[in-house]
Design a protein around this motif. Structure first.
Motif, mmCIF file in Angstrom:
data_model
loop_
_atom_site.group_PDB
_atom_site.id
_atom_site.type_symbol
_atom_site.label_atom_id
_atom_site.label_comp_id
_atom_site.label_asym_id
_atom_site.label_seq_id
_atom_site.Cartn_x
_atom_site.Cartn_y
_atom_site.Cartn_z
ATOM 1 N N PRO B 217 0.814 -1.224 0.000
ATOM 2 C CA PRO B 217 0.000 0.000 0.000
ATOM 3 C C PRO B 217 0.845 1.271 0.000
ATOM 4 C CG PRO B 217 -0.911 -1.579 1.546
ATOM 5 C CD PRO B 217 0.397 -2.146 1.074
ATOM 6 N N ALA B 218 2.031 1.238 0.596
ATOM 7 C CA ALA B 218 2.884 2.424 0.598
ATOM 8 C C ALA B 218 3.263 2.809 -0.823
ATOM 9 C CB ALA B 218 4.136 2.172 1.439
ATOM 10 N N LYS B 219 3.602 1.781 -1.648
ATOM 11 C CA LYS B 219 3.959 2.083 -3.035
ATOM 12 C C LYS B 219 2.760 2.574 -3.815
ATOM 13 C CE LYS B 219 7.188 -0.830 -1.811
ATOM 14 N NZ LYS B 219 7.271 -2.182 -1.277
ATOM 15 N N ALA B 220 1.576 1.996 -3.524
ATOM 16 C CA ALA B 220 0.364 2.427 -4.219
ATOM 17 C C ALA B 220 0.045 3.879 -3.883
ATOM 18 C CB ALA B 220 -0.802 1.515 -3.854
ATOM 19 N N VAL B 221 0.282 4.282 -2.628
ATOM 20 C CA VAL B 221 0.047 5.677 -2.240
ATOM 21 C C VAL B 221 0.998 6.582 -3.023
ATOM 22 C CG1 VAL B 221 0.316 7.341 -0.354
ATOM 23 C CG2 VAL B 221 -0.827 5.171 0.059
ATOM 24 N N SER B 222 2.246 6.179 -3.118
ATOM 25 C CA SER B 222 3.223 7.004 -3.814
ATOM 26 C C SER B 222 2.865 7.164 -5.287
ATOM 27 C CB SER B 222 4.609 6.372 -3.671
ATOM 28 O OG SER B 222 5.541 7.085 -4.422
ATOM 29 N N LEU B 223 2.368 6.092 -5.918
ATOM 30 C CA LEU B 223 1.992 6.160 -7.335
ATOM 31 C C LEU B 223 0.652 6.857 -7.542
ATOM 32 C CD1 LEU B 223 2.925 2.626 -8.736
ATOM 33 C CD2 LEU B 223 3.835 4.796 -9.499
ATOM 34 N N GLY B 224 -0.085 7.107 -6.448
ATOM 35 C CA GLY B 224 -1.406 7.712 -6.574
ATOM 36 C C GLY B 224 -2.486 6.708 -6.922
ATOM 37 N N GLU B 225 -2.186 5.411 -6.796
ATOM 38 C CA GLU B 225 -3.192 4.395 -7.110
ATOM 39 C C GLU B 225 -4.225 4.285 -5.998
ATOM 40 O OE1 GLU B 225 -3.369 2.403 -10.089
ATOM 41 O OE2 GLU B 225 -2.072 4.052 -10.642
ATOM 42 N N THR B 226 -3.882 4.726 -4.803
ATOM 43 C CA THR B 226 -4.845 4.783 -3.715
ATOM 44 C C THR B 226 -4.537 6.048 -2.927
ATOM 45 O OG1 THR B 226 -5.782 3.626 -1.815
ATOM 46 C CG2 THR B 226 -3.421 3.427 -2.125
ATOM 47 N N ALA B 227 -5.569 6.591 -2.224
ATOM 48 C CA ALA B 227 -5.329 7.828 -1.473
ATOM 49 C C ALA B 227 -4.657 7.521 -0.138
ATOM 50 C CB ALA B 227 -6.644 8.580 -1.254
ATOM 51 N N VAL B 228 -5.114 6.449 0.518
ATOM 52 C CA VAL B 228 -4.609 6.138 1.850
ATOM 53 C C VAL B 228 -4.121 4.692 1.875
ATOM 54 C CG1 VAL B 228 -5.197 5.962 4.295
ATOM 55 C CG2 VAL B 228 -6.257 7.720 2.891
ATOM 56 N N GLY B 229 -3.004 4.458 2.545
ATOM 57 C CA GLY B 229 -2.528 3.099 2.726
ATOM 58 C C GLY B 229 -2.159 2.884 4.175
ATOM 59 N N ILE B 230 -2.547 1.721 4.717
ATOM 60 C CA ILE B 230 -2.202 1.413 6.109
ATOM 61 C C ILE B 230 -0.987 0.491 6.099
ATOM 62 C CG2 ILE B 230 -3.014 0.390 8.265
ATOM 63 C CD1 ILE B 230 -5.866 0.990 7.343
ATOM 64 N N THR B 231 0.125 0.961 6.668
ATOM 65 C CA THR B 231 1.358 0.163 6.721
ATOM 66 C C THR B 231 2.099 0.510 8.012
ATOM 67 O OG1 THR B 231 2.731 1.855 5.715
ATOM 68 C CG2 THR B 231 1.695 0.309 4.211
ATOM 69 N N PHE B 232 3.237 -0.134 8.209
ATOM 70 C CA PHE B 232 4.117 0.343 9.260
ATOM 71 C C PHE B 232 4.639 1.710 8.839
ATOM 72 C CE2 PHE B 232 4.522 -4.190 10.474
ATOM 73 C CZ PHE B 232 4.060 -4.025 11.770
ATOM 74 N N MET B 233 4.814 2.598 9.826
ATOM 75 C CA MET B 233 5.185 3.968 9.479
ATOM 76 C C MET B 233 6.515 4.037 8.754
ATOM 77 S SD MET B 233 3.771 5.917 12.842
ATOM 78 C CE MET B 233 4.344 7.534 12.395
ATOM 79 N N HIS B 234 7.469 3.155 9.128
ATOM 80 C CA HIS B 234 8.778 3.260 8.467
ATOM 81 C C HIS B 234 8.699 2.856 6.996
ATOM 82 C CE1 HIS B 234 9.132 -1.100 9.156
ATOM 83 N NE2 HIS B 234 8.722 -0.844 10.379
ATOM 84 N N ASP B 235 7.761 1.959 6.644
ATOM 85 C CA ASP B 235 7.580 1.626 5.225
ATOM 86 C C ASP B 235 7.075 2.838 4.455
ATOM 87 O OD1 ASP B 235 8.416 -0.993 5.382
ATOM 88 O OD2 ASP B 235 6.422 -1.750 5.900
ATOM 89 N N MET B 236 6.149 3.577 5.083
ATOM 90 C CA MET B 236 5.603 4.760 4.435
ATOM 91 C C MET B 236 6.680 5.842 4.323
ATOM 92 S SD MET B 236 2.772 5.449 2.983
ATOM 93 C CE MET B 236 1.384 4.491 3.550
ATOM 94 N N ILE B 237 7.487 5.995 5.378
ATOM 95 C CA ILE B 237 8.544 7.016 5.342
ATOM 96 C C ILE B 237 9.553 6.702 4.246
ATOM 97 C CG2 ILE B 237 10.457 8.017 6.671
ATOM 98 C CD1 ILE B 237 8.735 7.585 9.176
ATOM 99 N N SER B 238 9.822 5.416 4.021
ATOM 100 C CA SER B 238 10.777 5.048 2.974
ATOM 101 C C SER B 238 10.346 5.573 1.606
ATOM 102 C CB SER B 238 10.924 3.528 2.882
ATOM 103 O OG SER B 238 11.623 3.055 3.990
ATOM 104 N N VAL B 239 9.037 5.556 1.310
ATOM 105 C CA VAL B 239 8.613 6.125 0.029
ATOM 106 C C VAL B 239 8.478 7.638 0.141
ATOM 107 C CG1 VAL B 239 7.465 4.029 -0.732
ATOM 108 C CG2 VAL B 239 6.120 5.792 0.355
ATOM 109 N N ALA B 240 8.181 8.138 1.350
ATOM 110 C CA ALA B 240 7.973 9.587 1.519
ATOM 111 C C ALA B 240 9.261 10.379 1.304
ATOM 112 C CB ALA B 240 7.401 9.878 2.900
ATOM 113 N N VAL B 241 10.420 9.792 1.612
ATOM 114 C CA VAL B 241 11.650 10.558 1.419
ATOM 115 C C VAL B 241 11.906 10.821 -0.068
ATOM 116 C CG1 VAL B 241 12.833 9.886 3.541
ATOM 117 C CG2 VAL B 241 13.056 8.455 1.511
#
Lengths: 722, 348
Positions: B217-241
């Protein structure tokens, strides 16, 4: 005794006395040495093997006649193999196996995995056994045929059936390690497998129906598209044939995940096409690609080339003179196509459909990326094993269902083909000229194949662009960064240093692919020859046995290989050999299928002519059949080479630090969100595979059938061979 | 032509047979080597094993797999273990392996230097597994997508139930992903079992896809394929940087967390090397490799600096996650079966 049998006898003794019996393992308590030496000193359970060898040598020493010598060989071979197999399990890695510990007291003696010596002895005993059977008159006394059958049966049994049965046995296993038939029934009857909610309009259908539906669609679709491509390539004057052929081959050499990724970048909610449709026509962005449509498109892209490869050989093989005869009888083009050409295509169509169907069932990468909420068996099995629930029993049940579907498809195919003859390649020179396709059929082919080719082209354009830009979909700054990360080569004082992170896995992958392809082709075509040209008891069961490994999902194969081959007697995990063996037996069915499709066109009278002229079976196979099988040989080599480079799920459990594969590396990149590097590596792999395919084509060459070209004035000689 | 064809292929086949025989195992279990199954991201695995090699001279044979795959493999290999250390990956499979006796106990001198949350699994499994990092569960959103749809930015678990988020939330399937199981266990602990399942049912209406992998879901959020993704925060931060549109949220009600763990495989062939790795991996210097390779988990050694990008555990309301109960096989099986029965078949 035949000279070949004598040679095998020598090999058997050499394996037993000279070669090291066990694998070199410092943990082994027995140390190294030949089987005889170890048997006399530390491992007395190896001595009965020596007795079998003595028995096999007996007829030679006593100069017995042919039949009695054969009886000795059969008895010695069978007994020796049985003893070898039994002692391997009876004396395990850490003491008695097979429940002997309770009888004889624990822990008992221990031994490691079989090494070179044991392998040589076992192979030779098998061959002696087969030579004995031939001596008794089996298969018209043809030792080549009995040995081939024996070899294929033994290999398929050891590397396909043995591991698969090991894991299917756990279908009734409880989490605690026991077995419970009731649990098996409840697992099998699970509504999430067989539910029909989607027909009633509420909820979703069971995963079994989903898989079946998808596989049928993919089987039909790939067969039709493959046929269209094959007809255009062989029967029309279409100008861009070469380009079309190349383009249609691209998907087969594309690593998994990449097609799925490209489809998302094109048609996903934020994809290029979706954005265009939204901006220009106001079509709302949606997520339609996730689910059945997405998987279907991706699988059609991926598997059409397989159907094409099978069908092109069959279309080329159809004898033009039959079609000319039809035209001479004033049949119109369309009637000729419908009553002559199409029926002769049936073996090709059936085999292409079967492959598409089975490939779709076993496909793992595409459903993983594009599946959405459409569940299929292969992903379900993977996550039953590695997911949070860690339920191997459930995985085994699902794998059994998958196998049952494949068995069903196999049976239907046989029923459809029936017992008709499809022979069109005969010894008589065929001076007919293939008629051009009837216009209706030609237009149909163009209408199907060209849009599809353009679509394939678009998908690959996206992939190529993706490897040269920073972040596909967000940042289109051109860059070589991805290629540099993966494939940097530095000039150091010691020479070239391959410092890119992808080199290691690329080299291993190439090595494994190059080594496994010829073995796959050889064993597959040999099997096809046995199935079409020889009659023997249990042929149908034998044929199904060769299909099993294809139908079993990769994950299950991977786990079953660990369960079966991590412990003695056959201990090969963590080596490069297990990867090669896995690929050979996983890809063998394609070689078998394309071999059967081509062989059923070649007239038996060719073999018979060769026999009449005094050639033995082996000579006939080498000099008559193999050259005529070139298209099938190319298909088998290409397919197994490519599959060894692109397979994922089977090897996830088989790779080790030393032997890592390109695809597991790519999957790692995709997991880490580094799509750019993943796509760049895939592009590089595609290039490598293209070179590989060209080399294979060059090495094998084209099959030259006695066919006239449109311009040739004089009829060509019967079979172009010198 | 045919004869030459045969003549061309025969030597080739012979050469190939020899080459294949060359790949036979030369079982290299020499002194001073270590077989490592690594459950974190490839970069991190590689950086850490290279550093260890350089420091100790012990040759590390590292294979990277997801933690579920490692557990399946260790289980399949249990009668003749190949691995020495299983390093990284979410804690539940480590607990399960300890429960099934696939791993062995070890008391490292470094255990005293660790945070309490890292020592707890060690005590609970009688020394069979220890925490090396932790990460809180949360969610992330794509600010650009939310803005284009006029949806307010979510702050709490409850916000995700808003009908505006219909078809906009992505989370993994708890049957396949430890991340999603952590979500299920978290809401059950946060709200109580009945209310927790009510929450999952309501969330189900907004979920567009249950992915297979926990971090997908983190990658899908980054690509805009979904608005919200539930993951571990560090997975989300990895794409957020890499993508400034991606924002990471620590839910206001409080949230659960994972403890990335390490275990020594029972029957390890290189036990001494395994212990050295174990001690080394718990030092502050070794734990810094996570942040250096863009993995922003919180390290377990008290002296190891927490990377600035990592979620500050002190500022997040962490629930007292009961790993003993929710990490046990029986409880997991029960909750997953209940989710399969009550949540998944619901229509949307």
């Amino acid at each position: 005794m035949a000279p070949a049998a004598k040679a095998w006898l020598v090999a058997a003794w050499a394996g037993y006395v000279l070669a090291p019996w066990y694998l070199a393992d410092p943990l082994s308590a027995l140390g190294s040495g030949g089987g005889l030496w170890l048997g006399l000193t530390r491992a007395p359970w190896l001595l009965p093997v020596g007795l079998a060898l003595v028995a096999a040598t007996w007829p030679l020493a006593r100069g017995l006649d042919r039949t009695r010598a054969a009886r000795w060989l059969v008895a010695a071979g069978m007994g020796g193999l049985a003893v070898l197999w039994l002692q391997g399990f009876a004396v395990g890695l850490s003491g008695w196996g097979l429940g002997l510990a309770s009888l004889l007291g624990a822990p008992g003696p221990a031994q490691g995995g079989m090494g070179l010596g044991a392998a040589m002895t076992a192979t030779s005993l098998l061959m002696l056994f087969c030579a004995g059977l031939a001596g008794l008159g089996w298969c018209r006394g043809d030792a080549f045929v009995t040995s081939s059958i024996g070899l294929v049966v033994a290999l398929v049994g050891l590397f396909v059936l043995f591991p698969v049965l090991t894991i299917l046995g756990s279908a009734a296993g409880t989490p605690g390690g026991g077995a419970s038939p009731a649990l098996f029934v409840s697992r099998l009857a699970d509504p999430s497998i067989w539910g029909l909610g989607c027909l009633a309009g509420n909820g979703t259908c069971g995963v079994a129906w989903n898989t079946l539906f998808l596989a049928i669609l993919v089987g039909l679709g790939t067969t039709l598209l493959g046929l269209a491509f094959a007809l255009i390539a062989t029967r029309t004057a279409f100008r861009y044939k070469k380009a079309l052929r190349l383009l249609s081959l691209l998907p087969i050499i594309t690593p998994p995940f990449v097609i799925g990724l490209a489809l998302i970048l094109l048609f996903g909610r934020s994809g290029a096409v979706s954005a265009l449709l939204f901006d220009v026509f106001g079509v709302p962005r949606s997520r339609w690609i996730y689910g059945l449509p997405g998987i279907l498109i991706a699988q059609l892209l991926a598997f059409t080339p397989i159907a094409f490869l099978v069908l092109i050989g069959v279309v080329q093989g159809i004898s033009p003179s039959l079609e000319e005869a039809s035209q001479t009888l004033r049949a119109r083009g369309w009637v000729t196509f419908a009553t002559i050409t199409f029926p002769l295509l049936r073996p090709g169509l059936a085999n292409a459909f079967l492959l598409g169907f089975v490939e779709s069932m076993a496909d793992f990468g595409n459903p993983l990326v594009l599946g959405g909420n459409y569940e299929v068996l292969s992903t379900k099995i993977f996550f039953a094993i590695v997911g949070a629930s860690q339920d191997q029993g459930r995985a085994a049940v699902l794998a059994t269902i998958l196998l049952a579907f494949t068995l069903g498809a196999f049976w239907v195919q046989h029923a459809w083909l029936g017992k008709r003859s499809y022979t069109t390649v005969t010894g008589k020179g065929d001076s007919g000229l293939a008629p051009p396709l009837p216009r209706r059929v030609a237009w149909l082919c163009y209408a199907t194949a060209i849009p599809w080719a353009l679509f394939t082209f678009a998908v690959y354009a996206i992939i190529l662009v993706g490897s040269f830009v920073k972040a596909m979909g967000r940042d289109y700054t051109p860059t070589f960064e991805h290629y540099l990360t993966g494939f940097r080569i530095e000039q150091t004082p010691q020479g070239l240093f391959f410092s890119g992170s992808a080199w290691n896995s690329l080299f291993v992958t190439l090595k494994v692919a190059v080594l496994s392809a010829p073995f796959t082709a050889a064993i597959g075509l040999l099997t096809a020859y046995l199935l079409t040209r020889q009659t023997f008891a249990g042929r149908r069961a034998f044929e199904f046995g060769t299909m099993v490994s294809f139908a079993v999902p990769g994950t299950v194969v991977g786990i079953s290989y660990i369960l079966a081959f991590n412990v003695p007697p056959v201990e090969i995990t963590g080596t490069g050999l297990i990867l090669i063996i896995c690929f050979v037996f996983r890809n063998m069915p394609v070689a078998v299928r394309s071999g059967i499709a081509s062989l059923s066109q070649i007239d038996k009278s060719l073999d018979e002519a060769s026999h009449t002229l005094g050639a033995r079976s082996f000579t006939t196979v080498w000099r008559v059949i193999v050259p005529l099988l070139r298209p099938a040989l190319v298909a088998a080599l290409v397919y197994s080479f490519v599959r060894a480079m692109t397979a994922v799920s089977a090897v996830i459990f088989l790779v080790s630090a030393e032997y890592n594969m390109a695809t597991t590396y790519i999957v790692g990149r995709v997991e880490a969100g580094e799509f750019g590097l993943a796509i760049a590596y895939s592009t590089a792999l595609v290039a490598v595979m293209l070179v590989g395919i060209l080399l294979i084509q060059l090495l094998v060459g084209e099959r030259r059938l006695g066919r006239r070209t449109a311009l040739a004035a004089a009829p060509a000689p019967a079979l172009a061979s010198s | 032509m045919n004869a030459t064809f045969a003549q061309r292929l025969m030597p080739a086949l012979g050469a190939l047979t020899l080459a294949a025989a060359g790949l036979l195992p030369m079982a290299a279990q020499a002194q001073g080597s270590l077989v490592l199954y690594c459950g974190v991201n490839e970069d991190w695995c590689r950086a850490a094993s290279t550093a260890f090699e350089r420091e100790t001279g012990i040759k590390v044979a590292m294979t990277r797999k997801s933690s579920g795959e490692i557990l399946a493999q260790v289980k399949a290999e249990s009668s003749n273990p190949r691995a020495d250390v299983w390093w990284g990956g979410t804690g539940d499979p480590h607990l399960q392996a300890a429960e099934e006796g696939l791993t062995t106990d070890y008391k490292s001198p470094k255990v005293g230097e660790l945070q309490d949350w890292a020592v707890r699994p060690w005590e609970q499994t009688k020394g069979r597994t220890v925490g090396i990092y932790s990460g809180a569960l949360g969610f992330g959103y794509n600010a650009k997508v939310l803005k284009s749809r006029g949806i307010p930015e979510p702050k709490c678990w409850a916000d995700l139930l808003d009908p505006k988020f219909k078809d906009e939330v992505q989370v993994a399937d708890p049957n396949s992903s430890g991340t999603a199981y952590t979500l299920l266990a978290t809401v059950v602990q946060l709200m109580g079992e009945d209310k927790g399942f009510e929450y999952m049912k309501a969330l189900h209406k907004n979920v567009n896809q249950y992915t297979k992998s926990g971090s997908a879901p983190a990658k899908a959020v980054s690509l805009g394929e979904t608005a919200v993704g539930i993951t571990f925060m560090h997975d989300m931060i990895s794409v957020a940087v890499d993508n400034p549109d991606v924002k990471t949220v620590a839910p206001c009600e409080g949230t659960g967390y994972e403890i990335g763990s390490m275990s020594i495989v029972k029957g390890a062939r290189n036990l001494d090397s395994a212990k050295r790795w174990y001690d080394w991996a718990l030092t502050p210097a070794a734990q810094e490799f996570g942040a250096k390779t863009k993995n922003f988990q919180v390290p377990s050694n008290k002296a190891a600096p927490t990377p600035p990008e990592a979620p500050k555990l002190a500022e997040i309301k962490l629930i007292p996650y009961d790993f003993a109960k929710y990490g046990s096989s029986d409880e997991r099986r029960r909750l997953l079966a209940k989710w399969d029965r009550e949540v998944k078949p619901l229509s949307k």
